[in-house]
Design a protein around this motif. Structure first.
Motif, PDB file in Angstrom:
ATOM      1  N   TYR A   1       0.717  -1.218   0.050  1.00 46.51           N
ATOM      2  CA  TYR A   1      -0.166  -0.029  -0.013  1.00 46.51           C
ATOM      3  C   TYR A   1       0.822   1.303  -0.237  1.00 46.51           C
ATOM      4  CZ  TYR A   1      -3.564   3.346   1.460  1.00 46.51           C
ATOM      5  OH  TYR A   1      -4.329   4.374   1.267  1.00 46.51           O
TER       6      TYR A   1
ATOM      7  N   LYS B   1       0.627   4.015  -2.706  1.00 46.65           N
ATOM      8  CA  LYS B   1       0.454   5.578  -2.297  1.00 46.65           C
ATOM      9  C   LYS B   1       1.680   6.497  -3.003  1.00 46.65           C
ATOM     10  CE  LYS B   1      -0.296   8.750   1.229  1.00 46.65           C
ATOM     11  NZ  LYS B   1      -0.347   9.084   2.814  1.00 46.65           N
TER      12      LYS B   1
ATOM     13  N   LYS C   1      -8.877   9.638  -4.218  1.00 47.62           N
ATOM     14  CA  LYS C   1      -8.937   9.648  -5.683  1.00 47.62           C
ATOM     15  C   LYS C   1      -9.982  10.762  -6.126  1.00 47.62           C
ATOM     16  CE  LYS C   1      -7.948   4.985  -6.627  1.00 47.62           C
ATOM     17  NZ  LYS C   1      -8.428   3.437  -6.932  1.00 47.62           N
TER      18      LYS C   1
ATOM     19  N   PRO D   1      -7.725   3.571   4.676  1.00 46.47           N
ATOM     20  CA  PRO D   1      -7.378   3.186   3.230  1.00 46.47           C
ATOM     21  C   PRO D   1      -7.642   4.098   2.271  1.00 46.47           C
ATOM     22  CG  PRO D   1      -9.278   1.898   3.887  1.00 46.47           C
ATOM     23  CD  PRO D   1      -9.153   2.905   5.028  1.00 46.47           C
TER      24      PRO D   1
ATOM     25  N   HIS E   1      -8.728   3.678  -1.324  1.00 50.97           N
ATOM     26  CA  HIS E   1      -9.743   2.669  -1.732  1.00 50.97           C
ATOM     27  C   HIS E   1     -10.760   3.236  -1.518  1.00 50.97           C
ATOM     28  CE1 HIS E   1      -6.437   0.113  -2.596  1.00 50.97           C
ATOM     29  NE2 HIS E   1      -6.002  -0.309  -1.491  1.00 50.97           N
TER      30      HIS E   1
END
Length: 502
Positions: free
Chosen positions: A5, A9, A158, A466, A469
């Motif tokens: 992860y 990132k 995002k 997270p 996600h």
């Protein structure tokens, strides 16, 4: 943090080319548009006096919510959001008269708690200050801090477009501009100490200036060390090409005041700090072009402490130039009236007003930026990583243009703010605060402390959620809550009359 992860990132926060300058102009126009709507509502409707809960929520929505929305869910439609803000502002401006309470100086001076006019230590009623509070400066700095706070966390979701994130090597982006604007505004504010020294008629020695600047820099350097050890200790995701392996933005901020103290002596030789800024940027750009310095910064292996932190070390020259450009701007923006232009420069700066001087300088910086990036002239590319000449000129042009807009808004909505008939300092400060968004004032008052809080909250969110996600709805929920906490802390500190000095 999970290694997979963390790697994801690091790749996610890296951007290659950023967005276009014109798109960023539309995005950043939202801040002046929000302030315009706030100013029209205040000057025409007295909507924020008294400052009720409804007024506070509206203030937060206009000056924090609009910036959050334009960088996330409205990122593809900045023109539409600007229209939503500008249309009601223009309709109200031209259809409603100015409220007399906001637009005219009151004949009776403001009294202190015992019913007497505010007086100085000699018993004489205080005259208006030579370096008065200017709402358009508060709006400019407050909006910049809000954008910074939003970007620090939003970049990890995002819903925040990749074209707004910091570029890798070449290009322009919203966050690249935010970093430079933070330095520019710091230079602008630092002009206050120099102007106070000039007004007092006393000139401090180089040793005294260095001692004072080092004392001011110490907390920032300590914060830089704390960030360094916490990032390494928690294995937090970072992009080393931004400043280097160990260097961070707090170190850059902390080293600027001592260098400014050194350059202050050169002001006796050069006509302005802005000219000095151009000179520093040009010398640094010459080093980048005439030596292997550019290749070293971008491609050299990280074999020792120096090469590991080469981005932070060498880009400091560019940030110093930006700081000096902000300092030069502050020298004519902070005083009650802009100092007169020397006769030999009258042809270049025909206007003595602050607005006219800002407009002229914004055009001047823009011409220099266009020339440096023109294929037929400079042919250079903007690089935040290098902090090269085009980056310095781009940041300076943008910030002086933003200041011009904010100054024009203040002059249009609060025309008698610094009326010559006002003889009482307390009355003038009260009028200035009434013409200033409480939220933006609160952010500006404790800017560095809130910047630190934003970094801490960002780390907390990234360690517990997270972020990559999460869908848009979840991300917006987190971001709205985050900005709610930031605004609440800022307003609480202001309400309790607390100024955290860092």
């Amino acid at each position: 943090m999970d290694a997979k992860y963390k790697s994801l990132k690091e790749d996610f926060v890296s951007n290659l080319s950023g967005g276009s300058v014109w798109e960023m102009n539309l995005v950043t126009l939202v801040a002046p548009a929000s302030v315009l709507l706030w100013s029209v509502l205040q000057s025409r409707k007295r909507a924020f006096t008294p400052y009720t809960i409804e007024a506070c929520l509206t203030d937060c929505l206009l000056n924090c919510g609009a910036i959050l929305f334009v960088t996330t869910i409205y990122s593809g439609y900045p023109a539409a959001l600007n229209a939503f803000l500008l249309l009601p502002a223009l309709v109200t401006y031209f259809s409603s008269p100015v409220k007399s309470e906001a637009g005219k100086p009151r004949p009776t001076p403001i009294r202190t708690g015992d019913g007497n006019a505010e007086k100085d230590e000699t018993g004489i009623e205080k005259a208006p200050e030579q370096l008065p509070m200017k709402p358009f400066l508060t709006a400019y700095r407050g909006s910049m801090l809000v954008v910074t706070a939003v970007g620090i966390l939003a970049v990890d979701f995002k819903v925040f477009p990749r074209r707004f994130a910091k570029v890798e090597n070449w290009g322009t982006s919203l966050m690249d501009m935010g970093v430079g604007s933070f330095v520019f505004s710091g230079g602008l504010v630092s002009a206050r100490s120099i102007l106070r020294e000039q007004l007092s008629g006393r000139k401090s020695s180089l040793l005294q200036r260095l001692r004072a600047s080092l004392w001011h820099s110490l907390p920032l350097l300590v914060l830089g060390a704390i960030r360094l050890f916490s990032v390494k200790g928690l294995d937090y995701a970072e992009h080393v090409s931004e400043y280097g392996v160990h260097w961070n933005f707090f170190f850059t901020l902390g080293l600027l005041p001592p260098f400014m103290a050194l350059f202050q002596s050169m002001f006796d030789i050069l006509p302005s700090y802005s000219v000095l800024a151009i000179l520093v940027a040009c010398v640094y750009q010459s080093a980048l072009d005439s030596t292997e310095l550019t290749a070293f910064i971008l491609t050299a292996p990280r074999t020792d402490l120096f090469s590991q932190n080469r981005e932070g070390i060498f880009s400091f020259a560019g940030y110093l130039a930006i700081f000096l450009a902000g300092l030069g701007t502050g020298m004519y923006v902070l005083p009650r009236r802009a100092p007169p232009v020397p006769p030999w420069l009258r042809w270049l700066f025909p206007f003595d007003s602050v607005f006219g001087r800002l407009a002229t300088w914004s055009i001047f910086w823009t011409i220099l930026f266009s020339a440096s990036t023109s294929y037929d002239l400079g042919g250079l590319e903007v690089s935040r990583r290098l902090a090269n000449l085009p980056y310095v000129l781009w940041v300076s042009a943008f910030n002086t243009a933003q200041l011009t807009l904010f100054c024009g808004i203040e002059g249009s909505c609060f025309r008698d703010l610094h009326n010559s008939k006002i003889k009482d300092a307390a009355l003038e400060r009260k009028k200035a605060k009434e013409a200033t968004s409480r939220v933006l004032y609160a952010f500006n008052r404790n800017g560095l402390a809130l910047f630190l809080l934003a970094n801490l909250l960002t780390g907390l969110v990234n360690m517990t959620l997270p972020t990559l996600h999460m869908g848009n709805l979840q991300a917006m929920g987190v971001l709205v809550a985050y900005m709610g906490v930031m605004s609440a802390v800022a307003l609480a500190l202001d309400a309790w009359n607390i100024s955290v000095k860092i």
